[in-house]
Design an enzyme around this catalytic site. Structure first.
Site, PDB file in Angstrom:
ATOM      1  N   GLY A  45       0.804  -1.231   0.000  1.00  0.00           N
ATOM      2  CA  GLY A  45       0.000   0.000   0.000  1.00  0.00           C
ATOM      3  C   GLY A  45       0.828   1.267   0.000  1.00  0.00           C
ATOM      4  N   ILE A  98       0.789   6.379   4.547  1.00  0.00           N
ATOM      5  CA  ILE A  98       0.933   5.811   5.889  1.00  0.00           C
ATOM      6  C   ILE A  98       1.904   4.623   5.839  1.00  0.00           C
ATOM      7  CG2 ILE A  98      -0.295   4.585   7.732  1.00  0.00           C
ATOM      8  CD1 ILE A  98      -2.702   6.447   7.173  1.00  0.00           C
ATOM      9  N   ASP A 142      -1.907  -6.054  -7.512  1.00  0.00           N
ATOM     10  CA  ASP A 142      -3.229  -5.432  -7.496  1.00  0.00           C
ATOM     11  C   ASP A 142      -4.133  -6.457  -6.825  1.00  0.00           C
ATOM     12  OD1 ASP A 142      -5.879  -4.712  -8.032  1.00  0.00           O
ATOM     13  OD2 ASP A 142      -5.323  -3.721  -9.909  1.00  0.00           O
ATOM     14  N   VAL A 143      -4.673  -6.116  -5.664  1.00  0.00           N
ATOM     15  CA  VAL A 143      -5.418  -7.105  -4.878  1.00  0.00           C
ATOM     16  C   VAL A 143      -6.704  -7.578  -5.556  1.00  0.00           C
ATOM     17  CG1 VAL A 143      -4.419  -6.468  -2.641  1.00  0.00           C
ATOM     18  CG2 VAL A 143      -6.512  -5.312  -3.442  1.00  0.00           C
ATOM     19  N   TYR A 160     -17.619   9.940   4.309  1.00  0.00           N
ATOM     20  CA  TYR A 160     -16.837   8.694   4.332  1.00  0.00           C
ATOM     21  C   TYR A 160     -17.630   7.538   3.733  1.00  0.00           C
ATOM     22  CZ  TYR A 160     -12.780   6.003   5.859  1.00  0.00           C
ATOM     23  OH  TYR A 160     -11.653   5.226   5.889  1.00  0.00           O
ATOM     24  N   LYS A 209     -14.798  -0.238   6.216  1.00  0.00           N
ATOM     25  CA  LYS A 209     -13.888  -0.272   7.375  1.00  0.00           C
ATOM     26  C   LYS A 209     -14.529  -1.019   8.546  1.00  0.00           C
ATOM     27  CE  LYS A 209     -10.242   2.153   5.903  1.00  0.00           C
ATOM     28  NZ  LYS A 209      -9.041   1.425   5.431  1.00  0.00           N
ATOM     29  N   LYS A 262      -3.196  13.852   5.472  1.00  0.00           N
ATOM     30  CA  LYS A 262      -3.305  14.206   4.057  1.00  0.00           C
ATOM     31  C   LYS A 262      -2.429  13.301   3.185  1.00  0.00           C
ATOM     32  CE  LYS A 262      -3.912  18.013   0.917  1.00  0.00           C
ATOM     33  NZ  LYS A 262      -4.684  17.026   0.145  1.00  0.00           N
ATOM     34  N   ALA A 264      -4.891   8.961  -0.976  1.00  0.00           N
ATOM     35  CA  ALA A 264      -6.217   8.372  -0.774  1.00  0.00           C
ATOM     36  C   ALA A 264      -7.154   9.379  -0.089  1.00  0.00           C
ATOM     37  CB  ALA A 264      -6.109   7.097   0.050  1.00  0.00           C
TER      38      ALA A 264
HETATM   39  O1  0WD Z   1      -6.481  10.001   6.711  1.00  0.00           O
HETATM   40  C1  0WD Z   1      -5.970   9.002   6.225  1.00  0.00           C
HETATM   41  N1  0WD Z   1      -5.098   9.107   5.228  1.00  0.00           N
HETATM   42  C2  0WD Z   1      -6.310   7.662   6.772  1.00  0.00           C
HETATM   43  C3  0WD Z   1      -6.031   6.527   6.048  1.00  0.00           C
HETATM   44  C4  0WD Z   1      -6.966   7.599   8.090  1.00  0.00           C
HETATM   45  C5  0WD Z   1      -7.242   6.258   8.542  1.00  0.00           C
HETATM   46  C6  0WD Z   1      -6.973   5.162   7.776  1.00  0.00           C
HETATM   47  N2  0WD Z   1      -6.379   5.300   6.537  1.00  0.00           N
HETATM   48  C7  0WD Z   1      -6.105   4.089   5.766  1.00  0.00           C
HETATM   49  C8  0WD Z   1      -6.627   4.048   4.356  1.00  0.00           C
HETATM   50  O2  0WD Z   1      -8.014   3.820   4.303  1.00  0.00           O
HETATM   51  C9  0WD Z   1      -5.819   2.878   3.811  1.00  0.00           C
HETATM   52  O3  0WD Z   1      -6.401   1.653   4.242  1.00  0.00           O
HETATM   53  O4  0WD Z   1      -4.723   3.897   5.621  1.00  0.00           O
HETATM   54  C10 0WD Z   1      -4.471   3.051   4.508  1.00  0.00           C
HETATM   55  C11 0WD Z   1      -3.380   3.695   3.665  1.00  0.00           C
HETATM   56  O5  0WD Z   1      -3.891   4.840   3.036  1.00  0.00           O
HETATM   57  P1  0WD Z   1      -3.100   6.208   2.822  1.00  0.00           P
HETATM   58  O6  0WD Z   1      -1.705   6.067   3.234  1.00  0.00           O
HETATM   59  O7  0WD Z   1      -3.937   7.285   3.407  1.00  0.00           O
HETATM   60  O8  0WD Z   1      -3.227   6.445   1.238  1.00  0.00           O
HETATM   61  P2  0WD Z   1      -2.279   6.186  -0.023  1.00  0.00           P
HETATM   62  O9  0WD Z   1      -0.932   6.766   0.186  1.00  0.00           O
HETATM   63  O10 0WD Z   1      -3.056   6.709  -1.198  1.00  0.00           O
HETATM   64  O11 0WD Z   1      -2.154   4.607  -0.103  1.00  0.00           O
HETATM   65  C12 0WD Z   1      -3.236   3.750  -0.358  1.00  0.00           C
HETATM   66  C13 0WD Z   1      -2.826   2.800  -1.439  1.00  0.00           C
HETATM   67  C14 0WD Z   1      -3.090   3.152  -2.892  1.00  0.00           C
HETATM   68  O12 0WD Z   1      -2.769   4.329  -3.273  1.00  0.00           O
HETATM   69  P3  0WD Z   1      -3.697   5.079  -4.410  1.00  0.00           P
HETATM   70  O13 0WD Z   1      -3.828   6.430  -3.817  1.00  0.00           O
HETATM   71  O14 0WD Z   1      -2.856   4.993  -5.603  1.00  0.00           O
HETATM   72  O15 0WD Z   1      -5.034   4.403  -4.540  1.00  0.00           O
HETATM   73  O16 0WD Z   1      -3.556   1.625  -1.506  1.00  0.00           O
HETATM   74  C15 0WD Z   1      -3.104   0.942  -2.657  1.00  0.00           C
HETATM   75  C16 0WD Z   1      -2.463   1.930  -3.552  1.00  0.00           C
HETATM   76  O17 0WD Z   1      -1.084   1.820  -3.531  1.00  0.00           O
HETATM   77  N3  0WD Z   1      -4.155   0.327  -3.418  1.00  0.00           N
HETATM   78  C17 0WD Z   1      -4.044  -0.909  -3.901  1.00  0.00           C
HETATM   79  N4  0WD Z   1      -3.061  -1.816  -3.779  1.00  0.00           N
HETATM   80  C18 0WD Z   1      -3.238  -2.985  -4.403  1.00  0.00           C
HETATM   81  N5  0WD Z   1      -4.323  -3.285  -5.129  1.00  0.00           N
HETATM   82  C19 0WD Z   1      -5.217  -1.137  -4.640  1.00  0.00           C
HETATM   83  C20 0WD Z   1      -5.329  -2.387  -5.271  1.00  0.00           C
HETATM   84  N6  0WD Z   1      -6.396  -2.708  -6.023  1.00  0.00           N
HETATM   85  N7  0WD Z   1      -6.006  -0.025  -4.575  1.00  0.00           N
HETATM   86  C21 0WD Z   1      -5.351   0.856  -3.829  1.00  0.00           C
END
Ligand code: 0WD
Length: 254
Positions: A13, A20, A64-65, A155, A162, A192, A195
């Site tokens: 991820g 994160i 890709d999951v 959300y 979740k 920030k 995602a």
């Molecule tokens: O405020 C927040 N940022 C919070 C995030 C608060 C509480 C929880 N979270 C969670 C998110 O829901 C997620 O489960 O933390 C986790 C990580 O998210 P993140 O660090 O906020 O976001 P990001 O840096 O965008 O990483 C998430 C990644 C994807 O990035 P993008 O933005 O390209 O969708 O999840 C991965 C991808 O790298 N991802 C996948 N990996 C494999 N297969 C897929 C997939 N189909 N879809 C998304």
């Protein structure tokens, strides 16, 4: 520190240095762990490779999951590399951003299904593969958000996904406990990231947390990383099935 010395694990991820997953990877490395990273698609490969190099982490390929063959491929790669693993981090979520605004009621079946598959089922899918490699016990960690517990503006379907993810943590903990594999979640406050930028009014939500959390601040990926090191190390060896808030205390207020 040497908190995680001798531990090897996979972190999934990572999108960029705001993710994160990056906060967790940095902390795990600082505490002595060896890390393998996956990336989703060629665009992210270019981002993940230099970050991996910075940490001296391995890159085990595209995952890709939604495509089980790519999950199998990266775990086969990890098995070749190390034979066994000690931890696994799931930091993956997705919803069409058009549905992260307005009413939950208007969620489409297609986006509901896709959000649940990527944000919830994928934890179970990767846990199935990890089980085979966690031959001496292990720690699995996922990321969740307060929107699972309470209604939060915008959300929507992600809150529902979740909630199911948090229930999965409890069921997986029970299934894997006898093998000394622990399964926990960190419920992070808003940060920030890529995602997060898809969520409607995210900046307002961030400010709201800063003004109203007990610590009067938001959390950082470094804060989440340090708490993750506890869950991924033997410091938490008696803890499983837990959803732990790393949110500057917001959950006691909101
Ligand atoms: O405020 C927040 N940022 C919070 C995030 C608060 C509480 C929880 N979270 C969670 C998110 O829901 C997620 O489960 O933390 C986790 C990580 O998210 P993140 O660090 O906020 O976001 P990001 O840096 O965008 O990483 C998430 C990644 C994807 O990035 P993008 O933005 O390209 O969708 O999840 C991965 C991808 O790298 N991802 C996948 N990996 C494999 N297969 C897929 C997939 N189909 N879809 C998304």
């Amino acid at each position: 520190s040497s908190l995680m010395a001798g531990k090897r694990g996979v972190i999934m991820g990572l999108a960029n240095n705001k993710s994160i997953a990056w906060g967790i990877a940095k902390a795990a490395r600082q505490h002595g762990a060896e890390i393998a990273l996956t990336y989703q698609g060629d665009a992210l490969k270019k981002r993940v490779e230099p970050l991996a190099a910075e940490l001296g982490a391995a890159v085990v390929g595209h995952c890709d999951v939604t495509d089980a063959s790519t999950i199998d491929a990266v775990f086969a790669e990890v098995e070749k590399l190390w034979g066994k693993i000690d931890f696994l981090v799931h930091a993956i979520a997705f919803s069409d951003k058009d549905e992260l605004t307005g009413r939950y009621l208007d969620t489409s079946e297609a986006n509901f299904t896709k959000s649940m598959l990527i944000s919830c089922y994928s934890l179970t899918a990767i846990a199935q593969r990890a089980e085979k490699l966690m031959t001496e016990g292990g720690a699995i960690l996922t990321l969740t958000y307060y929107g699972a517990e309470k209604w939060m503006p915008h959300y929507n379907v992600m809150g529902v996904a979740k909630a199911a993810l948090e229930a999965s943590v409890r069921y997986l903990a029970a299934d894997l406990g006898p093998q000394r594999i622990r399964v926990n979640a960190i419920s992070a406050g808003p940060i920030k990231t890529l995602a997060a930028s898809g969520i409607g009014d995210f900046r307002y939500i961030l400010k709201w947390n800063e003004y109203n959390s007990p610590m009067r601040r938001s959390v950082t990926i470094e804060d989440v990383g340090e708490s993750a090191a506890y869950f991924l190390s033997d410091m938490s060896k008696g803890v499983t099935g837990e959803v732990h808030h790393v949110d500057a205390g917001y959950h006691v207020v909101g």
